[in-house]
Write a protein that holds these residues in place. Sequence first.
Motif, mmCIF file in Angstrom:
data_model
loop_
_atom_site.group_PDB
_atom_site.id
_atom_site.type_symbol
_atom_site.label_atom_id
_atom_site.label_comp_id
_atom_site.label_asym_id
_atom_site.label_seq_id
_atom_site.Cartn_x
_atom_site.Cartn_y
_atom_site.Cartn_z
ATOM 1 N N SER A 8 0.858 -1.178 0.000
ATOM 2 C CA SER A 8 0.000 0.000 0.000
ATOM 3 C C SER A 8 0.894 1.227 0.000
ATOM 4 C CB SER A 8 -0.910 0.019 1.231
ATOM 5 O OG SER A 8 -0.145 0.201 2.413
ATOM 6 N N GLU A 9 0.263 2.400 -0.081
ATOM 7 C CA GLU A 9 0.979 3.663 0.074
ATOM 8 C C GLU A 9 0.874 4.202 1.493
ATOM 9 O OE1 GLU A 9 2.671 6.274 -2.129
ATOM 10 O OE2 GLU A 9 3.286 4.252 -2.695
ATOM 11 N N ALA A 10 -0.067 3.689 2.280
ATOM 12 C CA ALA A 10 -0.332 4.305 3.584
ATOM 13 C C ALA A 10 -0.466 3.313 4.727
ATOM 14 C CB ALA A 10 -1.607 5.156 3.499
ATOM 15 N N GLY A 11 -0.212 2.030 4.489
ATOM 16 C CA GLY A 11 -0.187 1.080 5.594
ATOM 17 C C GLY A 11 1.057 1.275 6.436
ATOM 18 N N LYS A 12 1.172 0.546 7.526
ATOM 19 C CA LYS A 12 2.310 0.722 8.429
ATOM 20 C C LYS A 12 3.622 0.429 7.714
ATOM 21 C CE LYS A 12 4.172 -0.469 12.968
ATOM 22 N NZ LYS A 12 4.471 0.963 13.218
ATOM 23 N N LEU A 13 4.536 1.389 7.784
ATOM 24 C CA LEU A 13 5.870 1.243 7.198
ATOM 25 C C LEU A 13 6.753 0.469 8.167
ATOM 26 C CD1 LEU A 13 7.821 2.019 4.884
ATOM 27 C CD2 LEU A 13 8.304 4.139 6.138
ATOM 28 N N ARG A 14 7.389 -0.581 7.688
ATOM 29 C CA ARG A 14 8.238 -1.435 8.525
ATOM 30 C C ARG A 14 9.724 -1.234 8.246
ATOM 31 N NH1 ARG A 14 4.852 -3.826 12.432
ATOM 32 N NH2 ARG A 14 2.838 -4.249 11.438
ATOM 33 N N THR A 15 10.087 -1.167 6.955
ATOM 34 C CA THR A 15 11.494 -1.037 6.560
ATOM 35 C C THR A 15 11.589 -0.048 5.410
ATOM 36 O OG1 THR A 15 11.948 -3.341 7.172
ATOM 37 C CG2 THR A 15 13.541 -2.275 5.729
ATOM 38 N N VAL A 16 12.577 0.825 5.475
ATOM 39 C CA VAL A 16 12.743 1.846 4.444
ATOM 40 C C VAL A 16 14.233 2.036 4.158
ATOM 41 C CG1 VAL A 16 12.851 3.770 6.095
ATOM 42 C CG2 VAL A 16 12.034 4.183 3.768
ATOM 43 N N MET A 17 14.550 2.360 2.906
ATOM 44 C CA MET A 17 15.930 2.615 2.497
ATOM 45 C C MET A 17 16.098 4.104 2.201
ATOM 46 S SD MET A 17 18.187 0.355 -0.149
ATOM 47 C CE MET A 17 17.124 0.588 -1.584
ATOM 48 N N ALA A 211 13.262 3.859 -25.202
ATOM 49 C CA ALA A 211 12.201 4.781 -24.782
ATOM 50 C C ALA A 211 11.452 4.296 -23.536
ATOM 51 C CB ALA A 211 11.209 4.991 -25.919
ATOM 52 N N GLU A 212 11.758 3.110 -23.066
ATOM 53 C CA GLU A 212 11.106 2.585 -21.864
ATOM 54 C C GLU A 212 11.803 3.156 -20.629
ATOM 55 O OE1 GLU A 212 10.062 -1.754 -23.905
ATOM 56 O OE2 GLU A 212 11.540 -1.597 -22.296
ATOM 57 N N THR A 213 11.312 4.273 -20.119
ATOM 58 C CA THR A 213 11.892 4.892 -18.929
ATOM 59 C C THR A 213 10.863 4.917 -17.809
ATOM 60 O OG1 THR A 213 11.277 7.136 -19.624
ATOM 61 C CG2 THR A 213 13.441 6.326 -20.301
ATOM 62 N N LEU A 214 11.347 4.724 -16.584
ATOM 63 C CA LEU A 214 10.460 4.650 -15.424
ATOM 64 C C LEU A 214 11.204 5.165 -14.204
ATOM 65 C CD1 LEU A 214 7.666 3.481 -14.372
ATOM 66 C CD2 LEU A 214 8.987 1.456 -13.702
ATOM 67 N N GLU A 215 10.496 5.920 -13.338
ATOM 68 C CA GLU A 215 11.077 6.370 -12.081
ATOM 69 C C GLU A 215 10.073 6.130 -10.957
ATOM 70 O OE1 GLU A 215 12.976 10.201 -12.339
ATOM 71 O OE2 GLU A 215 14.124 9.584 -14.110
ATOM 72 N N GLY A 216 10.600 5.743 -9.792
ATOM 73 C CA GLY A 216 9.748 5.259 -8.713
ATOM 74 C C GLY A 216 8.791 6.281 -8.139
ATOM 75 N N GLY A 217 9.076 7.574 -8.301
ATOM 76 C CA GLY A 217 8.144 8.589 -7.835
ATOM 77 C C GLY A 217 6.814 8.563 -8.555
ATOM 78 N N ASP A 218 6.751 7.867 -9.666
ATOM 79 C CA ASP A 218 5.501 7.727 -10.416
ATOM 80 C C ASP A 218 4.737 6.462 -10.055
ATOM 81 O OD1 ASP A 218 5.280 10.014 -12.125
ATOM 82 O OD2 ASP A 218 6.997 9.276 -13.247
ATOM 83 N N VAL A 219 5.295 5.626 -9.186
ATOM 84 C CA VAL A 219 4.736 4.290 -8.943
ATOM 85 C C VAL A 219 4.093 4.223 -7.559
ATOM 86 C CG1 VAL A 219 5.258 1.830 -8.772
ATOM 87 C CG2 VAL A 219 6.480 3.260 -10.448
ATOM 88 N N MET A 220 2.821 3.803 -7.506
ATOM 89 C CA MET A 220 2.098 3.697 -6.244
ATOM 90 C C MET A 220 1.263 2.424 -6.194
ATOM 91 S SD MET A 220 0.714 7.571 -5.577
ATOM 92 C CE MET A 220 1.854 8.964 -5.525
ATOM 93 N N PRO A 221 1.695 1.408 -5.443
ATOM 94 C CA PRO A 221 0.822 0.245 -5.203
ATOM 95 C C PRO A 221 -0.204 0.605 -4.132
ATOM 96 C CG PRO A 221 2.941 -0.050 -4.106
ATOM 97 C CD PRO A 221 3.020 1.258 -4.820
ATOM 98 N N LEU A 222 -1.482 0.499 -4.451
ATOM 99 C CA LEU A 222 -2.534 0.960 -3.544
ATOM 100 C C LEU A 222 -3.157 -0.146 -2.711
ATOM 101 C CD1 LEU A 222 -4.479 3.500 -5.799
ATOM 102 C CD2 LEU A 222 -2.429 3.857 -4.396
ATOM 103 N N GLY A 223 -2.936 -1.393 -3.097
ATOM 104 C CA GLY A 223 -3.632 -2.511 -2.477
ATOM 105 C C GLY A 223 -4.764 -2.985 -3.371
ATOM 106 N N ARG A 224 -5.320 -4.143 -3.026
ATOM 107 C CA ARG A 224 -6.406 -4.754 -3.801
ATOM 108 C C ARG A 224 -6.008 -4.990 -5.257
ATOM 109 N NH1 ARG A 224 -11.785 -1.763 -1.110
ATOM 110 N NH2 ARG A 224 -11.482 -2.749 0.926
ATOM 111 N N GLY A 225 -4.702 -5.235 -5.476
ATOM 112 C CA GLY A 225 -4.207 -5.550 -6.812
ATOM 113 C C GLY A 225 -4.069 -4.368 -7.744
ATOM 114 N N ILE A 226 -4.217 -3.149 -7.226
ATOM 115 C CA ILE A 226 -4.207 -1.945 -8.071
ATOM 116 C C ILE A 226 -2.875 -1.221 -7.928
ATOM 117 C CG2 ILE A 226 -5.321 0.294 -8.470
ATOM 118 C CD1 ILE A 226 -7.841 -1.123 -7.155
#
Length: 408
Positions: A8-17, A211-226
């Motif tokens: 998720s984006e807002a569940g409890k954070l356990r580990t971060v880099m 042309a396949e470029t991606l950066e993590g600031g654009d990526v958000m797993p929300l839960g429920r497979g979305i």
Amino acid sequence: MATLGVHSEAGKLRTVMVCHPCLAHRRLTPANCESLLFDDVMWVERAREDHSVFTEWMRTRGIEVLEFHHLLEDVCDDPVGRDWILDRRIVESEVGTGMLRELRAWFQEMPAKQLAELLIGGVAKSELPFDPRGLFGAYLERSDFVIAPLVNLMFQRDPSAWIYGGVTLNPMFWSARRKETLLAAAVYRFHPRFAGQVKIWWGDPDRDHHAETLEGGDVMPLGRGIVLIGMSERSSPQAITQVARSLFAQGAASRVIACQLPKERMVMHLDTVLTFLDGDFVCIYPEVVNGIRCTSLFPGDAAGEVRHERHEEPFLSVVADALGVGSLRILTTGGDVYETQREQWDDGNNLLVLDQRIVVAYDRNTDTNRKLRQAGVEVIEIPGGELGRGRGGSHCLSCPIVRDPITW
């Protein structure tokens, strides 16, 4: 040890880099900061102090904080890991032929801590312990970089992105950032904390993704497979399609919502205009978010196929419907028309959520922070005067490695 994965984006954070400001930022000057994607030079000592405030707040909340310099040092202490990095970093296409052998030999014998520092912080011609030969060596001025500093590595959100039980290794848009992904890949591949446990959904630093470029600031797993992915200046539709195909093929997601953003510096990534404060509660910059148009990607009928569905409905309505919550609660950037624009520029909507409705924010965004508190959100303020000079808030400064699903 918790299983690796971000659910998720807002569940409890356990580990971060994270990655603290370092030698790389001491090399920023008014002449080179723009090419290194910073808006200004940094007061490095103060930035390090402020970053420590950020990490200590997380530790006091029971979050495991992994420092990238330390992880990379451990990898460089492993002869196999060191060779893997140097085989890909010290190459003719980067340093020419004249100094290739001597540079590799110098790095090969260097203490692990120093090597990690220089792989991130860069090497100037004047610092070489030998006289660089060849066309490239003669071309460089003494202050020019043989190995460029990776000043944006402090924004750990971008080189890799955890999506549910795996991670993408992101081919970055700007050349100034592409080597960050190589170092992230080395950490995931060789560090004992990760080795053999990391599932790579997509991305390979050994391959030219064109042309396949991606950066993590654009990526958000929300839960429920979305999964939300911004189509920004830095993340392309070509990459998003490939990520969706891989996620669908491995049963990791059921729907990817691609969100088209303006190609502007103030809207660098999706997370610069949108933070999920809870499963159904968002903080947004309305001037941009209300104009987003989106397309949903679903698994196709045949293996490897991706089906597209273009939406005419407002973006946040599409997201709410996908999550099955009816509607989202919305909080907008604080202040009048001038303060709103200023606080958007200063990352008022770029917040790291430590748990549902608990966020880390820059202290300078007073109006937005006040609105958050009035809405029942706990706001932990950290100094943002120096850390924000590269255009990134607490969300950008962090790469969640383990995060719980939302408690609905």
